[in-house]
Write an enzyme that holds these catalytic residues in place. Structure first.
Site, PDB file in Angstrom:
ATOM      1  N   ASN A 197      -0.651   6.517   5.093  1.00  0.00           N
ATOM      2  CA  ASN A 197      -1.562   6.913   4.000  1.00  0.00           C
ATOM      3  C   ASN A 197      -1.665   8.421   3.789  1.00  0.00           C
ATOM      4  O   ASN A 197      -2.587   8.889   3.117  1.00  0.00           O
ATOM      5  CB  ASN A 197      -2.977   6.341   4.218  1.00  0.00           C
ATOM      6  CG  ASN A 197      -3.032   4.864   3.883  1.00  0.00           C
ATOM      7  OD1 ASN A 197      -2.496   4.433   2.866  1.00  0.00           O
ATOM      8  ND2 ASN A 197      -3.641   4.086   4.752  1.00  0.00           N
ATOM      9  N   GLN A 218       0.822  -1.213   0.000  1.00  0.00           N
ATOM     10  CA  GLN A 218       0.000   0.000   0.000  1.00  0.00           C
ATOM     11  C   GLN A 218       0.854   1.260   0.000  1.00  0.00           C
ATOM     12  O   GLN A 218       1.061   1.860  -1.039  1.00  0.00           O
ATOM     13  CB  GLN A 218      -0.989  -0.045   1.160  1.00  0.00           C
ATOM     14  CG  GLN A 218      -2.131  -1.018   0.877  1.00  0.00           C
ATOM     15  CD  GLN A 218      -3.040  -1.203   2.071  1.00  0.00           C
ATOM     16  OE1 GLN A 218      -3.005  -2.209   2.755  1.00  0.00           O
ATOM     17  NE2 GLN A 218      -3.851  -0.213   2.329  1.00  0.00           N
ATOM     18  N   ASP A 219       1.383   1.648   1.165  1.00  0.00           N
ATOM     19  CA  ASP A 219       2.284   2.801   1.155  1.00  0.00           C
ATOM     20  C   ASP A 219       3.496   2.481   2.023  1.00  0.00           C
ATOM     21  O   ASP A 219       3.504   1.493   2.755  1.00  0.00           O
ATOM     22  CB  ASP A 219       1.570   4.092   1.580  1.00  0.00           C
ATOM     23  CG  ASP A 219       1.123   4.100   3.030  1.00  0.00           C
ATOM     24  OD1 ASP A 219       0.972   3.002   3.609  1.00  0.00           O
ATOM     25  OD2 ASP A 219       0.926   5.186   3.585  1.00  0.00           O
ATOM     26  N   PRO A 220       4.551   3.289   1.931  1.00  0.00           N
ATOM     27  CA  PRO A 220       5.787   2.970   2.655  1.00  0.00           C
ATOM     28  C   PRO A 220       5.589   2.986   4.173  1.00  0.00           C
ATOM     29  O   PRO A 220       4.675   3.631   4.695  1.00  0.00           O
ATOM     30  CB  PRO A 220       6.746   4.094   2.223  1.00  0.00           C
ATOM     31  CG  PRO A 220       6.176   4.642   0.955  1.00  0.00           C
ATOM     32  CD  PRO A 220       4.692   4.491   1.090  1.00  0.00           C
ATOM     33  N   THR A 229       1.290   3.624  -3.323  1.00  0.00           N
ATOM     34  CA  THR A 229       1.701   5.006  -3.065  1.00  0.00           C
ATOM     35  C   THR A 229       3.176   4.966  -2.702  1.00  0.00           C
ATOM     36  O   THR A 229       3.584   4.139  -1.889  1.00  0.00           O
ATOM     37  CB  THR A 229       0.868   5.602  -1.906  1.00  0.00           C
ATOM     38  OG1 THR A 229      -0.512   5.606  -2.289  1.00  0.00           O
ATOM     39  CG2 THR A 229       1.290   7.015  -1.579  1.00  0.00           C
TER      40      THR A 229
END
Length: 230
Positions: A139, A69-71, A130
């Site tokens: 997020n 999803q995101d880092p 992302t």
């Protein structure tokens, strides 16, 4: 304002494949949002690692895509590869569960390091939807436009390559399935490896399934064992 392609520091095969994306209004917006966030506080991963997944896995080498999803938003964690953390950093809970599944699936002992660079160098594209995040704020960059960019990455792989394995874990990743041509690629879906999924990830056997598929199509299987050198 359009980006100058010469300013984009990314592995050459990806620069060519994604040229239209880099020259798009969406990418100009991503850059603007990113620079604003950076001037307001700490952003992860470090700028030089934003495209680490692409730099370690050239376009035509991609065999497997593992979508995150995101880092990670903690200090010294994010390194531009989904689920991966640098050696010496505590292995995050989701990656612990990935290692447990690999042990159950293939009998490979869980490594001490969370660095997945070895997978990336073998053709595993460790792609987050992302590609940046503000420190301590999960997020936080979800609205920057990165999703449009990484959706294009998935589409380009689907359209231009053959027999790639896509591992989609959790509902946000599964939502990307329509971008992939299932007639020429393998889509493997499971719950997210996060402990919040209460163990639903376990038993998916995605790692052995990927290798069986790759071998069937004349590709070298992935050495998932991180305890050995490449």
């Amino acid at each position: 304002m359009q980006i100058n392609l010469n300013d984009v520091k990314i592995e050459p095969s990806w620069k060519e494949v994604l040229k239209d994306e880099f020259l798009s209004e969406n990418f100009a917006r991503i850059k603007e949002n990113f620079l604003k966030a950076k001037s307001a506080g700490v952003v992860y991963p470090p700028s030089g690692l934003i495209f680490n997944a692409f730099n370690l896995t050239p376009f035509h080498d991609v065999k497997v895509v593992i979508l995150g999803q995101d880092p990670y938003h903690g200090a010294n964690q994010a390194m531009g590869l989904s689920f991966s953390v640098p050696s010496g950093v505590r292995v995050p809970p989701s990656l612990v569960n990935i290692y447990k599944e690999i042990y159950a699936d293939l009998g490979i002992k869980e490594p001490n390091s969370g660095d997945l660079t070895k997978w990336a160098k073998q053709g595993v594209l460790l792609l987050n939807s992302t590609l940046s995040v503000s420190a301590g704020a999960a997020n936080s960059h979800a609205s920057f436009g990165w999703q449009g960019f990484t959706d294009a990455v998935i589409r380009k792989i689907s359209e231009n390559l053959q027999n790639v394995v896509f591992m989609l874990w959790g509902n946000p990743a599964k939502a990307k399935a329509p971008l992939i041509d299932a007639s020429k690629h393998l889509i493997l879906e499971a719950a997210h490896p996060s402990p919040l999924a209460r163990g639903a990830f376990f038993g998916c056997r995605h790692f052995s399934k990927a290798n069986i598929y790759l071998a069937k199509h004349g590709k070298t299987p992935i050495e998932w064992d991180l305890n050995t050198k490449i």
